[in-house]
Design an enzyme around this catalytic site. Structure first.
Site, mmCIF file in Angstrom:
data_model
loop_
_atom_site.group_PDB
_atom_site.id
_atom_site.type_symbol
_atom_site.label_atom_id
_atom_site.label_comp_id
_atom_site.label_asym_id
_atom_site.label_seq_id
_atom_site.Cartn_x
_atom_site.Cartn_y
_atom_site.Cartn_z
ATOM 1 N N ASP A 144 0.773 -1.197 -0.059
ATOM 2 C CA ASP A 144 -0.008 0.074 -0.123
ATOM 3 C C ASP A 144 0.890 1.201 -0.174
ATOM 4 O O ASP A 144 2.139 1.038 0.125
ATOM 5 C CB ASP A 144 -1.071 0.126 1.258
ATOM 6 C CG ASP A 144 -2.186 0.585 0.949
ATOM 7 O OD1 ASP A 144 -2.270 1.941 0.627
ATOM 8 O OD2 ASP A 144 -3.384 0.011 1.014
ATOM 9 N N ASN A 183 -5.588 -4.768 -6.406
ATOM 10 C CA ASN A 183 -6.753 -4.173 -5.772
ATOM 11 C C ASN A 183 -6.729 -2.811 -5.544
ATOM 12 O O ASN A 183 -7.810 -1.957 -5.302
ATOM 13 C CB ASN A 183 -6.929 -4.759 -4.415
ATOM 14 C CG ASN A 183 -7.855 -4.177 -3.345
ATOM 15 O OD1 ASN A 183 -8.977 -4.409 -3.653
ATOM 16 N ND2 ASN A 183 -7.323 -3.517 -2.509
ATOM 17 N N TYR A 191 -13.422 6.856 -12.974
ATOM 18 C CA TYR A 191 -13.577 5.619 -12.289
ATOM 19 C C TYR A 191 -14.149 4.516 -13.086
ATOM 20 O O TYR A 191 -13.473 3.462 -13.307
ATOM 21 C CB TYR A 191 -14.321 5.710 -11.051
ATOM 22 C CG TYR A 191 -14.327 4.776 -9.862
ATOM 23 C CD1 TYR A 191 -13.409 4.446 -8.831
ATOM 24 C CD2 TYR A 191 -15.246 3.586 -10.126
ATOM 25 C CE1 TYR A 191 -13.499 3.255 -8.323
ATOM 26 C CE2 TYR A 191 -15.220 2.338 -9.233
ATOM 27 C CZ TYR A 191 -14.423 2.339 -8.478
ATOM 28 O OH TYR A 191 -14.282 1.430 -7.785
ATOM 29 N N LYS A 207 -12.211 1.316 -14.712
ATOM 30 C CA LYS A 207 -12.638 -0.105 -14.511
ATOM 31 C C LYS A 207 -13.138 -0.873 -15.699
ATOM 32 O O LYS A 207 -12.833 -2.069 -15.894
ATOM 33 C CB LYS A 207 -13.845 -0.076 -13.468
ATOM 34 C CG LYS A 207 -13.339 0.416 -11.890
ATOM 35 C CD LYS A 207 -12.669 -0.364 -11.292
ATOM 36 C CE LYS A 207 -11.832 0.311 -9.900
ATOM 37 N NZ LYS A 207 -11.072 -0.796 -9.185
ATOM 38 N N ILE A 220 -19.490 -1.935 -1.222
ATOM 39 C CA ILE A 220 -18.915 -2.728 -0.323
ATOM 40 C C ILE A 220 -18.778 -1.825 0.753
ATOM 41 O O ILE A 220 -18.083 -0.747 0.537
ATOM 42 C CB ILE A 220 -17.607 -3.596 -0.825
ATOM 43 C CG1 ILE A 220 -17.757 -4.449 -2.254
ATOM 44 C CG2 ILE A 220 -17.088 -4.331 0.297
ATOM 45 C CD1 ILE A 220 -18.810 -5.393 -2.018
ATOM 46 N N THR A 254 -16.608 -0.093 2.710
ATOM 47 C CA THR A 254 -15.174 0.250 3.149
ATOM 48 C C THR A 254 -15.115 1.901 3.378
ATOM 49 O O THR A 254 -16.025 2.359 2.933
ATOM 50 C CB THR A 254 -14.233 -0.106 1.983
ATOM 51 O OG1 THR A 254 -14.351 0.589 1.031
ATOM 52 C CG2 THR A 254 -14.490 -1.648 1.548
HETATM 53 P P1 NAD Z 1 -10.242 1.485 0.481
HETATM 54 O O1 NAD Z 1 -10.211 3.037 0.317
HETATM 55 O O2 NAD Z 1 -10.750 0.814 1.720
HETATM 56 O O3 NAD Z 1 -8.881 0.795 0.041
HETATM 57 C C1 NAD Z 1 -8.068 1.152 -0.980
HETATM 58 C C2 NAD Z 1 -6.625 0.895 -0.591
HETATM 59 O O4 NAD Z 1 -5.850 1.193 -1.760
HETATM 60 C C3 NAD Z 1 -6.326 1.941 0.630
HETATM 61 O O5 NAD Z 1 -5.656 1.377 1.401
HETATM 62 C C4 NAD Z 1 -5.178 3.169 -0.205
HETATM 63 O O6 NAD Z 1 -4.185 3.736 0.708
HETATM 64 C C5 NAD Z 1 -4.769 2.091 -1.447
HETATM 65 N N1 NAD Z 1 -4.338 2.880 -2.485
HETATM 66 C C6 NAD Z 1 -4.728 4.159 -3.010
HETATM 67 N N2 NAD Z 1 -4.151 4.501 -3.912
HETATM 68 C C7 NAD Z 1 -2.920 3.727 -4.027
HETATM 69 C C8 NAD Z 1 -1.762 3.916 -4.695
HETATM 70 N N3 NAD Z 1 -1.509 4.789 -5.391
HETATM 71 N N4 NAD Z 1 -1.000 2.929 -4.611
HETATM 72 C C9 NAD Z 1 -0.857 1.865 -3.709
HETATM 73 N N5 NAD Z 1 -2.311 1.708 -2.909
HETATM 74 C C10 NAD Z 1 -3.342 2.832 -3.051
HETATM 75 O O7 NAD Z 1 -11.119 0.853 -0.738
HETATM 76 P P2 NAD Z 1 -11.941 -0.407 -1.258
HETATM 77 O O8 NAD Z 1 -13.399 -0.143 -1.232
HETATM 78 O O9 NAD Z 1 -11.323 -1.656 -0.283
HETATM 79 O O10 NAD Z 1 -11.101 -0.638 -2.415
HETATM 80 C C11 NAD Z 1 -10.569 -1.755 -3.218
HETATM 81 C C12 NAD Z 1 -10.441 -1.818 -4.620
HETATM 82 O O11 NAD Z 1 -11.870 -2.577 -4.646
HETATM 83 C C13 NAD Z 1 -10.635 -0.594 -5.518
HETATM 84 O O12 NAD Z 1 -9.913 -0.991 -6.541
HETATM 85 C C14 NAD Z 1 -11.860 -0.312 -5.536
HETATM 86 O O13 NAD Z 1 -12.092 0.572 -6.882
HETATM 87 C C15 NAD Z 1 -12.698 -1.699 -5.564
HETATM 88 N N6 NAD Z 1 -14.083 -1.464 -5.299
HETATM 89 C C16 NAD Z 1 -14.584 -0.996 -4.199
HETATM 90 C C17 NAD Z 1 -16.010 -0.950 -4.095
HETATM 91 C C18 NAD Z 1 -16.704 -0.379 -2.866
HETATM 92 O O14 NAD Z 1 -17.861 -0.160 -2.839
HETATM 93 N N7 NAD Z 1 -15.852 -0.199 -1.730
HETATM 94 C C19 NAD Z 1 -16.858 -1.302 -5.231
HETATM 95 C C20 NAD Z 1 -16.173 -2.040 -6.412
HETATM 96 C C21 NAD Z 1 -14.673 -1.826 -6.477
#
Ligand code: NAD
Length: 250
Positions: free
Chosen positions: A37, A90, A155, A159, A188, A190
């Protein structure tokens, strides 16, 4: 019998949310896990906490939008554990919310840089190592890799792009024993969606988008990612698998 005994797995964006749930799930199935991260993230702390629970894992900081960081990440993962069997790309950000004509160029570049170019850069350096082990890649896309969402052009475009990258790479490396798939979570619970469900009315509106009547939990995504990463998914390649409570079934 643990499914990932002897395997080494790498998860980007593993300090929080879905990435952390995936890292924990991999570790619980016996994998050695490299969590990665941003240096400013909670990465060191959550990795220490997993170690306290008895899991074999390490933290490597890397900004996936920086090609040098991605190279260093894979080098350090292999230096630490000697091989790479699984990579879960991720890391992601939500980015600015605005209609397309008002969307800032810098905001666009930032989201594309992390969510799309970041996945490309990670795959470029992961693939040579995974070819040695006959491994698997799972890219975290989104339902917004399949459908649109107003005010999230960067976004949604990123994706959709992740699905394209997944399919092309799957075609290119399938014959060499590497499987590459993408998963598509709906909303989700988060930190990423905190600004979208800050009050009761917004949360209810979000929940109503999901036929199942609620948003998902990170562990429910991790369960699918584990399966796609495991030998049980040996005939899965180039697929997009939703984990969305029926969101896309409408
Ligand atoms: P989150 O914000 O809880 O976690 C994302 C993590 O990515 C964080 O720890 C952040 O520090 C890290 N990050 C951000 N920029 C970064 C970079 N440049 N290099 C390395 N790490 C970096 O979010 P999440 O919901 O757990 O998201 C995880 C993945 O799931 C993402 O790709 C997001 O697009 C995808 N996603 C999330 C949802 C949702 O509703 N939460 C839905 C669909 C897809």
């Amino acid at each position: 019998m643990q499914q990932l005994n002897g395997k080494v797995a790498l998860v980007t964006g593993a300090a929080s949310g879905i990435g952390l749930a995936i890292a924990r799930r991999y570790a619980a199935e016996g994998a050695k896990v490299v969590l990665s991260d941003l240096p400013t993230s909670e990465g060191e702390r959550v990795t220490a906490a997993l170690r306290q629970e008895g899991f074999d894992c390490a933290f490597v900081n890397a900004d996936v939008s920086q090609p040098g960081d991605c190279e260093r990440l894979v080098e350090q993962a292999v230096a630490r554990y000697g091989r790479l069997d699984i990579a879960c790309n991720n890391a992601g950000i939500g980015g600015e919310l605005a209609p397309l004509a008002d969307y800032g160029l810098d905001a666009w570049a930032q989201v594309i840089g992390v969510n799309l170019t970041g996945v490309f850069q990670c795959m470029k350096v992961e693939i040579p190592e995974l070819l040695k082990t006959g491994g698997a890649i799972v890219n975290i896309a989104s339902i917004l890799g399949q459908v649109g969402f107003a005010n999230a052009c960067a976004y949604t475009a990123a994706k959709h792009g992740v699905l394209g990258l997944t399919k092309v790479a799957a075609l290119e490396y399938a014959s060499q024993g590497l499987r590459i798939n993408a998963v598509g979570p709906a909303f989700i619970h988060t930190p990423m969606i905190a600004r979208l469900d800050a009050d009761d009315a917004s949360r209810k509106a979000l929940e109503a988008l999901h036929p199942i009547g609620r948003i998902g939990q990170p562990e429910e995504v991790a369960e699918l990612v584990l399966w796609l990463s495991s030998p049980g998914a040996s005939f899965m390649n180039g697929a997009y698998v939703p984990v969305d409570g029926g969101y896309l079934a409408r």
